[in-house]
Design an enzyme around this catalytic site. Sequence first.
Site, PDB file in Angstrom:
ATOM      1  N   ARG A  39      -5.854  10.041 -44.999  1.00 23.70           N
ATOM      2  CA  ARG A  39      -5.911   8.589 -44.900  1.00 23.70           C
ATOM      3  C   ARG A  39      -4.841   8.030 -45.826  1.00 23.70           C
ATOM      4  NH1 ARG A  39     -11.202  10.453 -45.773  1.00 23.70           N
ATOM      5  NH2 ARG A  39     -12.761   9.987 -44.157  1.00 23.70           N
ATOM      6  N   LYS A  66     -23.387   4.399 -41.751  1.00 21.44           N
ATOM      7  CA  LYS A  66     -22.617   4.097 -40.545  1.00 21.44           C
ATOM      8  C   LYS A  66     -23.373   4.440 -39.268  1.00 21.44           C
ATOM      9  CE  LYS A  66     -18.489   5.359 -43.190  1.00 21.44           C
ATOM     10  NZ  LYS A  66     -17.316   6.255 -43.264  1.00 21.44           N
ATOM     11  N   PRO A 126     -15.510   2.320 -37.868  1.00 19.07           N
ATOM     12  CA  PRO A 126     -16.381   1.275 -38.423  1.00 19.07           C
ATOM     13  C   PRO A 126     -17.119   1.785 -39.658  1.00 19.07           C
ATOM     14  CG  PRO A 126     -16.651   1.435 -36.046  1.00 19.07           C
ATOM     15  CD  PRO A 126     -15.803   2.601 -36.459  1.00 19.07           C
ATOM     16  N   GLU A 127     -17.170   0.940 -40.676  1.00 13.55           N
ATOM     17  CA  GLU A 127     -17.915   1.267 -41.878  1.00 13.55           C
ATOM     18  C   GLU A 127     -19.222   0.466 -41.872  1.00 13.55           C
ATOM     19  OE1 GLU A 127     -15.457   1.233 -45.433  1.00 13.55           O
ATOM     20  OE2 GLU A 127     -13.680   1.767 -44.270  1.00 13.55           O
TER      21      GLU A 127
END
Length: 295
Positions: free
Chosen positions: A281, A61, A2-3
Amino acid sequence: MPELPEVEVVRRGVDRWLVGHRLDSVRVLHPRAVRRHSAGARDFERQLCGVRVLAAQRRGKYLWLRLDSAALLLVHLGMSGQLLFRAPDEPAERHLRARFDLGPGERELRFVDQRTFGHLRIDDPVTVASPHPDVEAANTPEVPASIAHIAPDPLEPAFDTDVFAARLARRGSGIKRALLDQSLVSGVGNIYADEALWLCSLHGEHPCNTLTRARVGELVEAVRGVMSAALRAGGTSFDSLYVDVNGQSGYFSRSLHVYGRAGEPCARCATPVQRAAFMNRSSFWCPACQPVGAC
């Protein structure tokens, strides 16, 4: 992971359903959930029993609860953490790690974490002064001591674009790497970095120290814009791991322009979106709209 928008959606749910309530009891069901609370699970439970929640706050975050005991309860969702409000008699989730009982007639708060990368800890508040002399004291809120090293995020008053631009000017790395550096700006992850760079037509490998102050301002506004749009959509969900406090997924994934859209036509110019490996990523960009070296 989650950002900022996803964590803010959760924070708003916690603010609505938990602030003002007293924690009747707390049960830690898996030791990894409180592994960073050095005194252990039983001490964690003891310190929270009977305290009232005064506020739900966030930086980047991370979110935390301000308690009437003067301590802070820090929550980091990690890769798969969830805060869910459930009726006490509802079946326990498979990966339930901690339960917070709010008393008779109230839904309980549950911390669920499939991959156990998230954590809970009781922390002390500290005030981190802004490096910019013009930032008012009111814009330097208390944060948990364990995250005092992370920078303000783009949606909070303490964030200063001039300070951010000055720090970028001293770096020769690519701008995407800088956006993911939580010591420069917090809350920006892979998804929203790619989307913001597309919005302002910057390639992620563009050197930070060649950006003008005006260009940095455009980038900050793009980050704020994409994050605000994601907030309105409830965040970005690609699977069941990110949900709000009621278990509902966000739907901003329908509005993404480049992230996860390799091979699809760019919404601006129809050139196929490209993908490349980046820091364990993936990066996504339009080679026509975001050419390497263009400013």
